[in-house]
Design an enzyme around this catalytic site. Structure first.
Site, PDB file in Angstrom:
ATOM      1  N   GLU A   1      -4.148  19.812  39.538  1.00  0.00           N
ATOM      2  CA  GLU A   1      -5.152  20.840  39.779  1.00  0.00           C
ATOM      3  C   GLU A   1      -4.594  22.235  39.782  1.00  0.00           C
ATOM      4  OE1 GLU A   1      -7.621  19.790  43.160  1.00  0.00           O
ATOM      5  OE2 GLU A   1      -8.894  18.829  41.666  1.00  0.00           O
TER       6      GLU A   1
ATOM      7  N   TRP B   1       1.629  27.063  54.322  1.00  0.00           N
ATOM      8  CA  TRP B   1       1.516  26.079  55.408  1.00  0.00           C
ATOM      9  C   TRP B   1       2.882  25.814  56.051  1.00  0.00           C
ATOM     10  CZ3 TRP B   1      -1.151  23.111  51.051  1.00  0.00           C
ATOM     11  CH2 TRP B   1      -2.485  23.516  50.936  1.00  0.00           C
TER      12      TRP B   1
ATOM     13  N   LYS C   1     -11.634   5.082  65.134  1.00  0.00           N
ATOM     14  CA  LYS C   1     -12.920   5.175  64.442  1.00  0.00           C
ATOM     15  C   LYS C   1     -13.577   6.538  64.630  1.00  0.00           C
ATOM     16  CE  LYS C   1     -13.039   0.511  63.701  1.00  0.00           C
ATOM     17  NZ  LYS C   1     -11.749   0.127  64.296  1.00  0.00           N
TER      18      LYS C   1
ATOM     19  N   THR D   1      -2.563 -22.193  21.554  1.00  0.00           N
ATOM     20  CA  THR D   1      -1.827 -21.611  22.663  1.00  0.00           C
ATOM     21  C   THR D   1      -2.690 -20.546  23.341  1.00  0.00           C
ATOM     22  OG1 THR D   1       0.196 -20.458  23.305  1.00  0.00           O
ATOM     23  CG2 THR D   1      -0.665 -19.961  21.134  1.00  0.00           C
TER      24      THR D   1
ATOM     25  N   LYS E   1     -11.292   3.246  56.525  1.00  0.00           N
ATOM     26  CA  LYS E   1     -10.852   1.849  56.431  1.00  0.00           C
ATOM     27  C   LYS E   1      -9.342   1.823  56.427  1.00  0.00           C
ATOM     28  CE  LYS E   1     -10.215  -0.255  51.869  1.00  0.00           C
ATOM     29  NZ  LYS E   1     -10.790  -0.861  50.691  1.00  0.00           N
ATOM     30  N   MET E   2      -8.792   0.789  56.997  1.00  0.00           N
ATOM     31  CA  MET E   2      -7.354   0.601  56.899  1.00  0.00           C
ATOM     32  C   MET E   2      -7.089  -0.897  56.917  1.00  0.00           C
ATOM     33  SD  MET E   2      -4.235   2.320  58.928  1.00  0.00           S
ATOM     34  CE  MET E   2      -2.568   2.014  58.361  1.00  0.00           C
TER      35      MET E   2
ATOM     36  N   LYS F   1      -7.826 -14.688  18.699  1.00  0.00           N
ATOM     37  CA  LYS F   1      -7.464 -16.088  18.913  1.00  0.00           C
ATOM     38  C   LYS F   1      -6.016 -16.376  18.561  1.00  0.00           C
ATOM     39  CE  LYS F   1      -9.553 -17.585  14.569  1.00  0.00           C
ATOM     40  NZ  LYS F   1     -10.216 -18.689  13.901  1.00  0.00           N
TER      41      LYS F   1
ATOM     42  N   GLU G   1       0.812  -1.194   0.000  1.00  0.00           N
ATOM     43  CA  GLU G   1       0.000   0.000   0.000  1.00  0.00           C
ATOM     44  C   GLU G   1       0.854   1.256   0.000  1.00  0.00           C
ATOM     45  OE1 GLU G   1      -2.832  -0.283   3.118  1.00  0.00           O
ATOM     46  OE2 GLU G   1      -4.418   0.529   1.855  1.00  0.00           O
TER      47      GLU G   1
ATOM     48  N   THR H   1     -11.537  20.987  51.726  1.00  0.00           N
ATOM     49  CA  THR H   1     -11.510  20.300  53.015  1.00  0.00           C
ATOM     50  C   THR H   1     -10.088  19.981  53.459  1.00  0.00           C
ATOM     51  OG1 THR H   1     -12.041  18.309  51.771  1.00  0.00           O
ATOM     52  CG2 THR H   1     -13.809  19.257  53.101  1.00  0.00           C
ATOM     53  N   GLY H   2      -9.107  20.210  52.592  1.00  0.00           N
ATOM     54  CA  GLY H   2      -7.720  20.006  53.013  1.00  0.00           C
ATOM     55  C   GLY H   2      -7.026  18.847  52.344  1.00  0.00           C
TER      56      GLY H   2
END
Lengths: 504, 97
Positions: A308, A321, A455, A217, A447-448, A213, A65, A282-283
């Protein structure tokens, strides 16, 4: 090599061997089918290029081609010096592209003996191991008589095996999810079929590779995204093919905050992924910043991917900070990579991030924020990105902290969390808490994995020294559900009593 | 200097090769007399010639002269296609100008 077990030939194309479980079936032909613009020619050329670059295997490229001049030029962008390889006897073209100003007639029965003789001649001359043929459909348009062409291509495909060549033959298809290829090409090289797709998914272009396919194999099933990287070529991203073999360690590292470490029974695990989720303001960025500082203070190499904010904004915020990013970067322990999410597709971001991680070799990585990246991708693409990134980070045995912005101000969840919460080892929620007409911030470890954790929902305050985690909110309920309300002392005592009376 | 310079590419001594050779010789002697030069190339013996001329299928007849260059693929059994492609005026056409 005829009969018996099918062995594989590593292609060397990043990610493809993983999906192909080791490579292409050796001494066989594999059909690569795809629509126009699905990168068939790149794959065909890369198969030969990687052979030369990585395995000292020479290759023959048969083009029906594109002219060989065009191929030489187009592939230079991937850093493949084809003309040089030709003169070194590593790469040979068999030029079967049509002559633009030459008419051709068909008068009677014919065969492709000349093509075969030329392939054999070229393969013997350079001692070829690999062969690419691009693309079969063009033979049909050149020679018109489909039934003869089909018969003859079958013969050619068969002869390639005899020559000991492992081959990629490309063919075009008209629909992304239609018949395998035009002209019924798959009928004569159907042993092994790979499909390249270029789909418009949710207004984003998405390239995928699927092995349909491999006769005799195994291979990974389904579509895997891939992208085309300058100077590299095709890079497939074998997401679900990534084995979950990461070791889990019980070595703890600091989160950057003494109080948070205490809430997590001594810090994050060294090879865990932590998700920090919260509404805007919220930090989250602060937590990522503290996380970086905690690393560099302990002499750990720390890498931050920021999507961001610009570099200047980020550095200014950090200094607000009490953290001097610029100074820390000069020590070589910190690297901050700022990228605009829209600057590239998600696959490209992933590849770039992986490359940066491999180069910088950090002990900890933060991504701020995943939600920004969510903008530039479809849901499906985003899910794959998350899986790809987390598994890569886990493989490196480094601790990762991702931030995610929730869409609602109070509580709520985002798509990000749906994708990621099962993959992450720890989740920290940051929430606004409204008390007596005042907005305060709350933090909890939701969760950890593999560890005890506090908690309580604690108050988070931010000042010019960073963040401080204070005592738990006692008289507020419904913070996490996004509907905080005051609970009066007597009522909370009554509620407590409710549970204690249950226990007794 | 012959007016017609033709190259016929064949693969080995197969019956198809022989058929093509017979067909082109007959067409040439019928319409061109001695005014042509025909070379027969076996691609198994001279693959580089096939590469140079970019021959894909066999048999392929390449008309090098007179210009333009033209290719005819097949065993040349369709004589009318061959004469038309070679731009040979067939006698009964000459009778009706």
């Amino acid at each position: 090599m005829n009969g018996g077990e099918v062995t594989k030939l590593e292609t060397g194309i990043p990610g493809v061997d993983h999906i192909a479980r080791g490579g292409l079936p050796r001494n066989r032909t594999t059909l690569v089918s795809g629509t126009a613009g699905s990168a068939k020619t790149v794959l065909a050329a890369q198969f030969l290029a990687e052979g030369i670059l990585q395995y000292e295997q020479n290759g023959v490229f048969v083009t029906f081609e594109e002219s060989i001049d065009d191929i030489r030029k187009n592939m230079l962008g991937f850093g493949w010096p084809i003309a040089q390889w030709e003169s070194d006897g590593k790469w040979a073209f068999v030029d079967a592209s049509p002559e633009p100003n030459e008419a051709m007639d068909v008068a009677g029965d014919f065969d492709l003996g000349a093509l075969l003789a030329r392939i054999e001649h070229a393969a013997k001359r350079i001692g070829a191991v690999r062969l690419s043929m691009d693309s079969l459909g063009a033979v049909f348009t050149q020679l018109r008589d489909s039934s003869i062409v089909r018969r003859e291509l079958f013969r050619v495909a068969h002869s390639l095996r005899r020559l000991g060549l492992t081959s990629f033959l490309t063919a075009e298809r008209t629909d992304e999810y239609g018949p395998i290829a035009r002209f019924g090409v798959e009928e004569f090289v159907a042993d092994n079929v790979v499909i390249l797709r270029n789909i418009l998914d949710d207004e984003k272009r998405r390239r995928t590779i699927e092995i349909l396919k491999f006769r005799g194999t195994t291979h990974q099933k389904g579509e895997y995204p891939f992208t085309i990287v300058p100077n590299v070529g095709i890079v497939a991203i074998p997401l679900s093919a990534i084995e979950l073999v990461q070791k889990s360690s019980d070595i703890r590292v600091t989160s950057g905050s003494v109080e948070l470490d205490a809430m997590c029974s001594g810090g994050f695990f060294r090879d865990s992924i932590v998700l920090v989720s919260g509404a805007t303001g919220t930090g989250k960025t602060l937590m990522a910043t503290e996380f970086m500082k905690g690393g560099t203070d302990n002499g750990e190499r720390s890498l931050l991917f920021a999507f961001e904010e610009s570099r200047e904004q980020l550095f200014r915020n950090a200094s607000g900070w009490g953290i001097d990013y610029e100074d820390t970067e000069r020590t070589g322990l910190l690297r901050v990579e700022c990228n605009y999410p829209e600057s590239a597709g998600l696959e490209d971001h992933l590849i770039r991030m992986k490359a940066t991680i491999e180069e910088f070799r950090p002990n900890r990585v933060a991504v701020d924020s995943l939600s920004a990246l969510e903008r530039v991708s479809s849901n499906r693409g985003f899910r794959e990105f998350i899986i790809g990134l987390t598994s890569f980070i886990k493989h490196q045995e480094i601790v990762g902290l991702f931030t995610s912005t929730t869409t609602t101000l109070m509580g709520g969840s985002s798509i990000t969390e749906g994708h990621i919460s099962t993959i992450t080892d720890s989740i920290i929620l940051l929430r606004y808490v409204e008390t007596f007409g005042e907005m305060r911030r709350g933090l909890t470890v939701l969760k950890m994995r593999g560890s005890k954790h506090d908690k309580d929902i604690r108050e988070l305050s931010i000042d010019n020294e960073g963040m401080h985690i204070k005592g738990p909110f006692r008289d507020v309920a419904g913070i996490i559900s996004g509907n905080p309300h005051q609970v009066f002392r007597t009522e909370s005592e009554r509620l407590n009593g409710l549970f204690t009376s249950d226990e007794s | 200097m012959k007016d017609y310079v033709l190259q016929l590419f064949v693969t080995g001594k197969t019956s198809r090769s022989q058929r093509a050779i017979d067909n082109i010789r007959r067409i040439c002697s019928e319409h061109l007399g001695f005014d042509y030069k025909l070379t027969i190339v076996d691609v198994l013996e001279s693959p580089q010639l096939a590469e140079d001329q970019k021959v894909l299928a066999t048999p392929t007849l390449v008309k090098l002269m007179p210009p333009p260059v033209r290719r005819i693929v097949g065993d040349l059994s369709a004589a009318d296609v061959v004469t038309a492609a070679l731009d040979i005026r067939v006698e009964n056409q000459e009778a009706n100008p």
